[in-house]
Design a protein around this motif. Structure first.
Motif, PDB file in Angstrom:
ATOM      1  N   PHE A   1      10.492  12.042  -7.272  1.00 61.86           N
ATOM      2  CA  PHE A   1      11.812  11.488  -7.565  1.00 61.86           C
ATOM      3  C   PHE A   1      12.876  12.053  -6.623  1.00 61.86           C
ATOM      4  O   PHE A   1      13.843  11.355  -6.291  1.00 61.86           O
ATOM      5  N   PHE A   2      12.692  13.282  -6.182  1.00 59.38           N
ATOM      6  CA  PHE A   2      13.592  13.844  -5.166  1.00 59.38           C
ATOM      7  C   PHE A   2      13.473  13.032  -3.878  1.00 59.38           C
ATOM      8  O   PHE A   2      14.478  12.676  -3.253  1.00 59.38           O
ATOM      9  N   ILE A   3      12.228  12.727  -3.486  1.00 53.41           N
ATOM     10  CA  ILE A   3      11.993  11.921  -2.282  1.00 53.41           C
ATOM     11  C   ILE A   3      12.574  10.518  -2.460  1.00 53.41           C
ATOM     12  O   ILE A   3      13.220   9.975  -1.556  1.00 53.41           O
ATOM     13  N   ALA A   4      12.362   9.923  -3.640  1.00 50.40           N
ATOM     14  CA  ALA A   4      12.875   8.580  -3.908  1.00 50.40           C
ATOM     15  C   ALA A   4      14.396   8.547  -3.810  1.00 50.40           C
ATOM     16  O   ALA A   4      14.979   7.575  -3.304  1.00 50.40           O
ATOM     17  N   SER A   5      15.050   9.610  -4.281  1.00 48.76           N
ATOM     18  CA  SER A   5      16.516   9.654  -4.216  1.00 48.76           C
ATOM     19  C   SER A   5      16.997   9.771  -2.782  1.00 48.76           C
ATOM     20  O   SER A   5      18.118   9.340  -2.463  1.00 48.76           O
ATOM     21  N   LYS A   6      16.180  10.350  -1.909  1.00 47.34           N
ATOM     22  CA  LYS A   6      16.522  10.421  -0.490  1.00 47.34           C
ATOM     23  C   LYS A   6      16.372   9.047   0.178  1.00 47.34           C
ATOM     24  O   LYS A   6      17.140   8.684   1.069  1.00 47.34           O
ATOM     25  N   LEU A   7      15.367   8.306  -0.255  1.00 53.53           N
ATOM     26  CA  LEU A   7      15.123   6.980   0.320  1.00 53.53           C
ATOM     27  C   LEU A   7      16.054   5.931  -0.267  1.00 53.53           C
ATOM     28  O   LEU A   7      16.432   4.969   0.402  1.00 53.53           O
ATOM     29  N   LYS A   8      16.422   6.119  -1.539  1.00 50.19           N
ATOM     30  CA  LYS A   8      17.268   5.147  -2.247  1.00 50.19           C
ATOM     31  C   LYS A   8      18.314   5.918  -3.058  1.00 50.19           C
ATOM     32  O   LYS A   8      18.102   6.213  -4.233  1.00 50.19           O
ATOM     33  N   PRO A   9      19.429   6.273  -2.422  1.00 52.29           N
ATOM     34  CA  PRO A   9      20.443   7.118  -3.086  1.00 52.29           C
ATOM     35  C   PRO A   9      20.979   6.563  -4.404  1.00 52.29           C
ATOM     36  O   PRO A   9      21.437   7.333  -5.248  1.00 52.29           O
ATOM     37  N   ASP A  10      20.914   5.231  -4.589  1.00 51.10           N
ATOM     38  CA  ASP A  10      21.436   4.656  -5.831  1.00 51.10           C
ATOM     39  C   ASP A  10      20.372   4.569  -6.924  1.00 51.10           C
ATOM     40  O   ASP A  10      20.555   3.874  -7.929  1.00 51.10           O
ATOM     41  N   PHE A  11      19.254   5.268  -6.715  1.00 51.03           N
ATOM     42  CA  PHE A  11      18.183   5.274  -7.716  1.00 51.03           C
ATOM     43  C   PHE A  11      18.742   5.813  -9.029  1.00 51.03           C
ATOM     44  O   PHE A  11      19.316   6.892  -9.073  1.00 51.03           O
ATOM     45  N   THR A  12      18.580   5.057 -10.105  1.00 52.21           N
ATOM     46  CA  THR A  12      19.206   5.452 -11.359  1.00 52.21           C
ATOM     47  C   THR A  12      18.219   6.043 -12.366  1.00 52.21           C
ATOM     48  O   THR A  12      17.082   5.603 -12.442  1.00 52.21           O
ATOM     49  N   PHE A  13      18.706   7.010 -13.098  1.00 50.92           N
ATOM     50  CA  PHE A  13      17.902   7.729 -14.084  1.00 50.92           C
ATOM     51  C   PHE A  13      17.860   6.990 -15.416  1.00 50.92           C
ATOM     52  O   PHE A  13      16.914   7.121 -16.189  1.00 50.92           O
ATOM     53  N   LYS A  14      18.853   6.173 -15.680  1.00 48.44           N
ATOM     54  CA  LYS A  14      19.005   5.563 -17.006  1.00 48.44           C
ATOM     55  C   LYS A  14      17.806   4.704 -17.398  1.00 48.44           C
ATOM     56  O   LYS A  14      17.401   4.663 -18.549  1.00 48.44           O
ATOM     57  N   LYS A  15      17.213   4.014 -16.424  1.00 40.53           N
ATOM     58  CA  LYS A  15      16.127   3.078 -16.716  1.00 40.53           C
ATOM     59  C   LYS A  15      14.857   3.770 -17.230  1.00 40.53           C
ATOM     60  O   LYS A  15      14.060   3.159 -17.926  1.00 40.53           O
ATOM     61  N   ILE A  16      14.651   5.030 -16.846  1.00 39.13           N
ATOM     62  CA  ILE A  16      13.411   5.699 -17.264  1.00 39.13           C
ATOM     63  C   ILE A  16      13.662   6.917 -18.149  1.00 39.13           C
ATOM     64  O   ILE A  16      12.711   7.603 -18.523  1.00 39.13           O
TER      65      ILE A  16
END
Length: 453
Positions: free
Chosen positions: A345-360
């Motif tokens: 998830f750290f890597i995903a946030s680097k690739l997609k900064p708007d990755f949201t936590f609310k959905k999961i």
């Protein structure tokens, strides 16, 4: 390489995790209905499918994370950009071959490495290529290594050695001597786990440093004390698993103390980091932070369990029961998988900064609660089996299994909830990585066209 090869490792890691937990779920169903798909995949085959696939998840996720951090985050120019591709192809080709060999009934290996010993050769070659690239890259680019570089390098080197050691049973002088054979077998497996722990725990320290934006955590005396303690545990901590083998008692007690101390220090490092982290930093990488906190909780729970059943008098009753499986699940899922989720998830946030936590967010809670209940049920099943083994007379094994029917129902039910939570957690990761691999491919093609023009 860009991010493509590293992310491909991570995509296949997620695929193996999904397969591994599904194999585990099917195996739990066979406890309730012993004839379930028995003609297709009996439990004797289901177990190696499950164990091998889950280990592959840990190895692939750790390897892909390390490649990503070296190239993308640390901006290191790899000694060779072709070696990671060869590494990946070796692992994938070997994995497919192992699956086919299991389906055909070739399980002449042992325990964690139940596949044919000859298939270990390409796996070893992959680790050697990884090590060559890793050390050649860091030697020319980095001075004064932080602790996570030492941990990753140590994990790679010892993985090669202990994969070899795990096959000493093929040598007649070991195979023909029962005590020596068992001792080396469990030593190698214990150290094999210690090797991937080096990779995973190194990743946890790396992420904590990056989230906080402070490298002191990876350069302080506490971090290096933890590293040397982990190294000692890797080399000697296996001994408390071998109470059935004749040996001097002090060896068991020293090994027991070492392994417990390592977890205490890890728990302390994560707890101290969590306490020192500002709310702003927590919210910057919320999912990675959450999973590190989850890992810390499971370090604590598994530490309590390990402290209890590692006492020789108690271990006598728990050895070979579901209590050992509970310990394994707590470590593999609660600690290792939670840390690797934090990494991904750290890597995903680097690739997609708007990755949201609310959905999961709700599925992270379900993951933790269902795993806890799953763990408790395993302990109950283990206590019941231990009681049957040592305190019950004239009761058949089949009768004991029947008495556990509702326990196994709960075992399957909580396992199903755990599988659902994990699948929901990893689905967005899968699509983020796939999309980025595609974008990298398009970018490379565009660069090639520009070069031609």
């Amino acid at each position: 390489m860009k991010n493509k090869t590293a992310l491909t490792f991570l995509v296949f890691a997620l695929v193996t995790l999904a397969l591994g937990i599904l194999f585990g779920l099917l195996a739990s169903l066979q406890y309730i209905f012993p004839t379930f798909i028995k003609s297709v995949i009996p439990f004797s085959k289901m177990r190696p499918f499950h164990v091998t696939t889950v280990i592959s998840w840990i190895i692939l996720a750790a390897t892909g994370s390390i490649y990503f951090y070296m190239v993308k985050e640390e901006k290191l120019s790899l000694f060779s950009f072709k070696l990671p591709k060869a590494h990946l192809l070796l692992f994938l080709a070997t994995g497919v071959t192992i699956y086919f060999s299991f389906m055909l009934g070739y399980t002449e290996g042992r325990e964690y490495l139940s596949f044919s010993p000859i298939l270990t050769i390409p796996v070893l070659l992959g680790w050697i290529l990884f090590g060559l690239n890793y050390f050649k890259t860091l030697r020319k680019s980095v001075k004064n290594w932080p602790v996570y570089y030492w941990m990753w390098g140590t994990g790679i080197v010892f993985m090669v050695y202990h994969l070899c050691e795990a096959h000493f049973w093929l040598i007649p002088s070991f195979k023909e001597h029962f005590v020596k054979d068992i001792a080396v077998q469990w030593k190698s497996y214990g150290s094999f786990v210690g090797s991937w722990n080096m990779l995973v725990y190194g990743i946890s320290i790396y992420i904590m440093c990056k989230i906080k934006g402070d490298e002191k955590l990876a350069r302080g005396k506490k971090a290096f004390f933890f590293y040397f303690l982990g190294l000692t545990n890797l080399m000697f901590g296996w001994a408390h698993h071998t109470y059935i083998i004749p040996m001097q008692p002090w060896i068991r007690y020293v090994a027991y103390g070492i392994s417990m101390t390592e977890w205490i220090i890890l728990a302390h490092i994560i707890y101290s980091w969590k306490q020192s982290l500002s709310i702003q930093k927590q919210e910057e990488y919320p999912i990675a932070y959450k999973f590190l906190v989850v890992a810390d909780l499971w370090v604590f729970l598994n530490l309590i369990l390990a402290l209890v059943f590692s006492i020789p008098a108690i271990n006598f009753f728990t050895h070979g029961t579901h209590i050992t499986v509970a310990h394994s699940m707590g470590t593999t899922i609660g600690i290792n998988t939670s840390i690797l989720f934090a990494s991904l998830f750290f890597i995903a946030s680097k690739l997609k900064p708007d990755f949201t936590f609310k959905k999961i967010k709700q599925y992270v809670t379900l993951y933790n609660v269902s795993l806890l209940l799953f763990w408790v049920v395993l302990l109950m099943a283990g206590i019941k089996k231990s009681h049957w083994m040592y305190f019950t007379k004239n009761v058949l094994f089949s009768e004991m299994q029947e008495s556990l029917f509702y326990v196994y129902i709960a075992f399957f039910s909580f396992g199903l909830l755990l599988v659902i939570s994990i699948l929901r957690i990893i689905t967005p990761l899968f699509f983020v990585f796939i999309k980025n691999i595609y974008q990298n491919r398009v970018m490379i093609k565009d660069e090639e066209k520009q070069a031609v023009l």
